[in-house]
Design an enzyme around this catalytic site. Sequence first.
Site, PDB file in Angstrom:
ATOM      1  N   MET A  67      30.590  29.456  59.222  1.00 41.40           N
ATOM      2  CA  MET A  67      31.862  28.877  58.777  1.00 41.40           C
ATOM      3  C   MET A  67      32.056  27.502  59.398  1.00 41.40           C
ATOM      4  SD  MET A  67      34.337  32.210  58.571  1.00 41.40           S
ATOM      5  CE  MET A  67      33.649  33.044  59.990  1.00 41.40           C
TER       6      MET A  67
ATOM      7  N   CYS B 269      28.360  27.044  49.307  1.00 40.44           N
ATOM      8  CA  CYS B 269      29.602  26.360  49.649  1.00 40.44           C
ATOM      9  C   CYS B 269      30.180  25.659  48.419  1.00 40.44           C
ATOM     10  CB  CYS B 269      29.390  25.350  50.772  1.00 40.44           C
ATOM     11  SG  CYS B 269      30.964  24.626  51.268  1.00 40.44           S
TER      12      CYS B 269
ATOM     13  N   LYS C 258      21.735  32.058  51.536  1.00 41.59           N
ATOM     14  CA  LYS C 258      23.071  32.644  51.333  1.00 41.59           C
ATOM     15  C   LYS C 258      23.633  32.031  50.053  1.00 41.59           C
ATOM     16  CE  LYS C 258      27.609  33.119  53.546  1.00 41.59           C
ATOM     17  NZ  LYS C 258      28.464  32.168  52.824  1.00 41.59           N
TER      18      LYS C 258
ATOM     19  N   ASN D  62      28.478  40.353  51.424  1.00 37.92           N
ATOM     20  CA  ASN D  62      29.535  39.533  52.014  1.00 37.92           C
ATOM     21  C   ASN D  62      30.708  39.385  51.035  1.00 37.92           C
ATOM     22  OD1 ASN D  62      30.011  36.014  52.220  1.00 37.92           O
ATOM     23  ND2 ASN D  62      30.793  37.433  53.736  1.00 37.92           N
ATOM     24  N   GLY D  63      31.911  39.369  51.578  1.00 30.30           N
ATOM     25  CA  GLY D  63      33.087  39.103  50.758  1.00 30.30           C
ATOM     26  C   GLY D  63      34.162  40.155  50.883  1.00 30.30           C
ATOM     27  N   ASP D  64      35.311  39.733  51.425  1.00 29.34           N
ATOM     28  CA  ASP D  64      36.519  40.559  51.473  1.00 29.34           C
ATOM     29  C   ASP D  64      36.397  41.795  52.359  1.00 29.34           C
ATOM     30  OD1 ASP D  64      37.575  38.715  49.799  1.00 29.34           O
ATOM     31  OD2 ASP D  64      37.584  39.971  48.007  1.00 29.34           O
TER      32      ASP D  64
ATOM     33  N   ARG E  40      36.220  35.516  57.230  1.00 26.48           N
ATOM     34  CA  ARG E  40      37.607  35.237  57.620  1.00 26.48           C
ATOM     35  C   ARG E  40      38.183  36.268  58.587  1.00 26.48           C
ATOM     36  NH1 ARG E  40      39.634  35.100  51.772  1.00 26.48           N
ATOM     37  NH2 ARG E  40      37.856  36.523  51.661  1.00 26.48           N
TER      38      ARG E  40
HETATM   39  C1  LIG Z   1      36.738  28.179  57.030  1.00 27.66           C
HETATM   40  C2  LIG Z   1      35.487  28.609  56.296  1.00 27.66           C
HETATM   41  C3  LIG Z   1      34.329  27.852  56.404  1.00 27.66           C
HETATM   42  C4  LIG Z   1      33.165  28.253  55.722  1.00 27.66           C
HETATM   43  N1  LIG Z   1      32.006  27.546  55.895  1.00 27.66           N
HETATM   44  C5  LIG Z   1      30.844  28.010  55.363  1.00 27.66           C
HETATM   45  C6  LIG Z   1      29.591  27.409  55.694  1.00 27.66           C
HETATM   46  O1  LIG Z   1      29.512  26.479  56.496  1.00 27.66           O
HETATM   47  N2  LIG Z   1      28.465  27.926  55.098  1.00 27.66           N
HETATM   48  C7  LIG Z   1      28.524  28.988  54.232  1.00 27.66           C
HETATM   49  O2  LIG Z   1      27.480  29.420  53.728  1.00 27.66           O
HETATM   50  N3  LIG Z   1      29.690  29.584  53.942  1.00 27.66           N
HETATM   51  C8  LIG Z   1      30.840  29.139  54.499  1.00 27.66           C
HETATM   52  N4  LIG Z   1      32.006  29.803  54.268  1.00 27.66           N
HETATM   53  C9  LIG Z   1      31.985  31.050  53.482  1.00 27.66           C
HETATM   54  C10 LIG Z   1      31.794  32.276  54.404  1.00 27.66           C
HETATM   55  O3  LIG Z   1      30.551  32.217  55.072  1.00 27.66           O
HETATM   56  C11 LIG Z   1      31.865  33.589  53.595  1.00 27.66           C
HETATM   57  O4  LIG Z   1      30.852  33.594  52.622  1.00 27.66           O
HETATM   58  C12 LIG Z   1      33.209  33.746  52.901  1.00 27.66           C
HETATM   59  O5  LIG Z   1      34.278  33.434  53.774  1.00 27.66           O
HETATM   60  C13 LIG Z   1      33.382  35.173  52.345  1.00 27.66           C
HETATM   61  O6  LIG Z   1      33.397  36.115  53.381  1.00 27.66           O
HETATM   62  P1  LIG Z   1      34.796  36.776  53.904  1.00 27.66           P
HETATM   63  O7  LIG Z   1      35.471  37.359  52.719  1.00 27.66           O
HETATM   64  O8  LIG Z   1      34.362  37.788  54.922  1.00 27.66           O
HETATM   65  O9  LIG Z   1      35.609  35.641  54.481  1.00 27.66           O
HETATM   66  C14 LIG Z   1      33.180  29.405  54.900  1.00 27.66           C
HETATM   67  C15 LIG Z   1      34.361  30.154  54.795  1.00 27.66           C
HETATM   68  C16 LIG Z   1      35.497  29.782  55.487  1.00 27.66           C
HETATM   69  C17 LIG Z   1      36.746  30.620  55.371  1.00 27.66           C
END
Ligand SMILES: Cc1cc2nc3c(=O)[nH]c(=O)nc-3n(C[C@H](O)[C@H](O)[C@H](O)COP(=O)(O)O)c2cc1C
Length: 335
Positions: free
Chosen positions: A20, A105, A144, A205-207, A230
């Site tokens: 992130m 991203c 990813k 991954n996700g939610d 998150r």
């Molecule tokens: C603040 C923030 C920054 C993120 N930066 C990246 C990143 O640098 N590289 C990436 O592959 N995904 C990034 N993501 C996506 C997360 O790695 C993840 O795929 C996404 O938040 C879904 O997972 P979650 O539902 O558990 O949050 C970012 C997400 C957030 C919220």
Amino acid sequence: MTPLEIAGLKVDPPWVLAPMAGHTHVAFRELVAHFGGCGLFFTEMLNSRALCAHDPRRDPYCLVGVRDRPLAAQVAGNDPEKIRRAYQRLQAMGSFDLFDFNLGCPRGAVQRYGWGARLLNRMDLCREILTASRSVLKRPFGVKMRTPDRSDPGVWDRWLEMLHHARVDALVVHPRLPQDLFKRPARWEEIACVVRRTSLPVVGNGDIFSPQDALRMMERTGCRAVMVGRAALMRPWIFRDIHAYAQGGVLPPAPEPVEVIRLYWDLLQQWLPETLHDNRLRLFFFWLCQNFPYGTHYFGQIRRQKTPKEMVRRACVLLASEKFPHYPLRPLNSY
Ligand SMILES: Cc1cc2nc3c(=O)[nH]c(=O)nc-3n(C[C@H](O)[C@H](O)[C@H](O)COP(=O)(O)O)c2cc1C
């Protein structure tokens, strides 16, 4: 819980901290490690151009801690030669256990450069990037990605075949289209569809907002490990809770908010240059405050402070009598 193995690298337990940007720097990873850690840590997305221009050993984004292992370095870009060189430089540091490429991203600047999720429309270029990267990487190599194109029923088969030919070792699936951002729920059934179609280790991954979610995702999709984003920003100890739940035990009590704030502030000062303290504290408080019903109000007050010390002091006063509520977490704002 059975560990996930990626080309000889053991992810044990099979819970992964998501990459992130702005968040999963060394100080935050050390905070997660303090609370018991996870099976695999990720850096934030690292800029391939910057890695070619500067020595990564002097780059604060590439700093590595003591307890944040095993550690994956994620790279973003779209120039095969620059990406290959970036991986070579990271590999020469000798600190990373896995290398990952960002195909997910959807954020404005990254998309404008034609990086991240924008590459999901350019499979030929991706093939070139992954093949060039693989040719220099001696450690496990993963990708990813978000969902490529839901209107095309054969799209996953073509991607999986390409990833197989490029000798990628693992795949993280975040089942949302790039244009969904975080507006729609992640479609876990798509993770199951990928798992059925490939022999590659798949990380879902996700939610995931609770320990129950983590195990539910594994049961429903057949993925062999889960990645949390998150929810780990809101609760850096969520992996310890997932583990306790998976073992059938009682969840340990959550730490006090003030304890978490003080610990993070200490780690920030220990690990990151002072120029980053202000911004990284603001990003941290944005997510930490989302645990509380009055989180927006708290964050508004904290962000008005002029110095990092004042922010920490104000946050400690505001959150002194708060307790972290029960799972599942409900973020008040999306990213
Ligand atoms: C603040 C923030 C920054 C993120 N930066 C990246 C990143 O640098 N590289 C990436 O592959 N995904 C990034 N993501 C996506 C997360 O790695 C993840 O795929 C996404 O938040 C879904 O997972 P979650 O539902 O558990 O949050 C970012 C997400 C957030 C919220």
